[in-house]
Write a protein that holds these residues in place. Sequence first.
Motif, short mmCIF file in Angstrom:
data_model
loop_
_atom_site.label_atom_id
_atom_site.label_comp_id
_atom_site.label_asym_id
_atom_site.label_seq_id
_atom_site.Cartn_x
_atom_site.Cartn_y
_atom_site.Cartn_z
N THR A 32 3.31 -0.63 -12.48
CA THR A 32 3.84 -0.83 -11.28
C THR A 32 5.31 -0.70 -10.92
O THR A 32 5.99 -0.22 -10.24
CB THR A 32 3.80 -2.21 -11.00
OG1 THR A 32 2.04 -2.58 -10.83
CG2 THR A 32 4.02 -2.98 -9.61
N LEU A 94 -1.34 4.82 -3.50
CA LEU A 94 -1.30 3.85 -2.58
C LEU A 94 -0.27 2.88 -2.72
O LEU A 94 0.48 2.55 -1.49
CB LEU A 94 -2.93 3.05 -2.85
CG LEU A 94 -3.97 3.67 -2.53
CD1 LEU A 94 -5.18 2.70 -2.77
CD2 LEU A 94 -4.04 4.36 -0.96
N LEU A 95 0.03 2.66 -3.97
CA LEU A 95 1.34 1.60 -3.95
C LEU A 95 2.79 2.31 -3.70
O LEU A 95 3.47 1.60 -2.76
CB LEU A 95 1.54 1.19 -5.40
CG LEU A 95 2.57 0.36 -5.68
CD1 LEU A 95 2.76 -0.97 -4.99
CD2 LEU A 95 2.80 0.01 -7.27
N TRP A 97 2.94 4.79 -1.17
CA TRP A 97 2.70 4.48 0.46
C TRP A 97 3.03 3.32 0.79
O TRP A 97 3.66 3.01 1.92
CB TRP A 97 1.36 5.07 0.69
CG TRP A 97 0.92 5.05 2.20
CD1 TRP A 97 1.00 6.04 2.90
CD2 TRP A 97 0.64 3.82 2.88
NE1 TRP A 97 0.83 5.89 4.20
CE2 TRP A 97 0.57 4.43 4.62
CE3 TRP A 97 0.49 2.54 2.73
CZ2 TRP A 97 0.19 3.56 5.37
CZ3 TRP A 97 0.26 2.02 3.94
CH2 TRP A 97 0.10 2.51 5.28
N LEU A 98 2.42 2.22 0.11
CA LEU A 98 2.77 0.80 0.67
C LEU A 98 4.27 0.57 0.57
O LEU A 98 4.83 -0.07 1.53
CB LEU A 98 2.02 -0.06 -0.22
CG LEU A 98 2.07 -1.66 0.21
CD1 LEU A 98 1.49 -1.84 1.70
CD2 LEU A 98 1.22 -2.44 -0.73
N TYR A 101 5.93 2.20 3.47
CA TYR A 101 5.60 1.50 4.64
C TYR A 101 6.41 0.28 5.07
O TYR A 101 6.76 -0.13 6.04
CB TYR A 101 4.07 1.21 4.71
CG TYR A 101 3.54 0.56 5.63
CD1 TYR A 101 3.51 1.30 6.97
CD2 TYR A 101 3.43 -0.84 5.69
CE1 TYR A 101 2.83 0.36 8.13
CE2 TYR A 101 2.94 -1.56 6.77
CZ TYR A 101 2.63 -1.12 7.98
OH TYR A 101 2.19 -1.64 9.26
N VAL A 102 6.39 -0.71 3.92
CA VAL A 102 6.91 -1.91 3.78
C VAL A 102 8.42 -1.67 4.19
O VAL A 102 9.24 -2.43 4.61
CB VAL A 102 6.71 -2.55 2.42
CG1 VAL A 102 7.59 -3.90 2.52
CG2 VAL A 102 5.35 -3.04 2.58
N GLY A 166 2.18 9.81 -2.35
CA GLY A 166 2.16 8.45 -1.54
C GLY A 166 3.03 8.76 -0.22
O GLY A 166 2.90 8.07 0.84
N TYR A 170 2.83 9.11 3.93
CA TYR A 170 3.29 8.30 4.83
C TYR A 170 4.06 9.35 5.69
O TYR A 170 3.85 8.78 7.10
CB TYR A 170 4.17 7.45 3.99
CG TYR A 170 5.09 6.62 5.19
CD1 TYR A 170 4.78 5.48 5.40
CD2 TYR A 170 6.49 7.10 5.47
CE1 TYR A 170 5.36 4.73 6.46
CE2 TYR A 170 7.20 6.19 6.24
CZ TYR A 170 6.57 5.33 6.80
OH TYR A 170 7.64 4.56 7.86
#
Length: 358
Positions: A32, A94-95, A97-98, A101-102, A166, A170
């Motif tokens: 992470t 995915l992380l 991209w997130l 996005y955030v 990712g 986006y």
Amino acid sequence: MSTRKFSTTRDILRFEGKDKAAYWRRFAMLLTLSVIIATMGMLRDSGAVVIAAMLVAPLMTPILGVAAAMVMGWLGRAFNLALIVCGAAILCVLLAWLLVYVADVPRGILIPDQVLARTDPGTEDLIVALAAGVAGAYVQINRSEASLLPGAAIGVSLVPPLSASGILLYFGEPGEAYEAGLLFATNLGAIILSACAVYIVYAARSMVFSKGRRKLNFTASVTVTLAFLALVVLQLGKSTYNRYLETRTEAQVAQAIRDWADPVSVEVIRIDVNAKRKQADIWLIVDLPIEAAYKVSSIAGLLPENLRETPLVDVLQDQLGPGYLVVVRFQNRIGAQIILGTDTVQQAPDVEEISEEN
């Protein structure tokens, strides 16, 4: 094979033994952190931060574990570790991209160079991954050479391509995201193959060349790895050829523009050719004659006569062929050469001539 001599065996069992929960927590935390560092570093276009993500990334251990399990003939463990790597890779994408996005990064901005750098894999990336896999496996066997591990981690890019994928998803660039994923797949297959070779040479020769089920399992797993790499190499070969074609075409177009403009000074700022999409982006600066500074006229009227005789689009079609979408961005400027202390004002020399003199 002794655990002392082949220390990667312990790394495999960390996913299975009594301390597997603690190892899973450590693995998840480092993965992470690595994705966060890589994603933020790419958005900031900072190569140093991206390198830090490579050092933190824990993916090298399970990948080397796949190679070790293959050599030992443990197909079940090799398959489970491969699933762990693939699952971790998907979660990284995915992380990333997130995170973007955030952060609410505007989609209309230019994609950072650190992201785009992961979207053009070639055969040279395969060579680097093979060498890095050898280095990583060698360090795993010889713990006394642990100082070499950071270099191996930097040499092979595992998490950054996944983060780039990712980010590109986006930005709505699935084709470029695929290319970044291809870079990760290249590194994955190359590391497994080269690590197998190192383990065989240093510690597991008797296992591989012995008769029985282990040898059969090893042969089957290596065959699958080679087939996977063959598919990757086909893609890399196409990418490498396209890159070569684009570079050669860009040089030819630049020279054709200079020949078209001669003797007018034209500075070619940038030429980007995308052979796959049949698109070209051309940036030019045309030097107008000094007399143009005193005229009120249209741009076409100010251009030198020889530039009006042969349209630039005809020159570009001769080089690129019909069907290309070409965007030409040009800017006009007044070029003058002044001898200080006198009233002598002349046309500025060609930009290429000044560059050669310097």
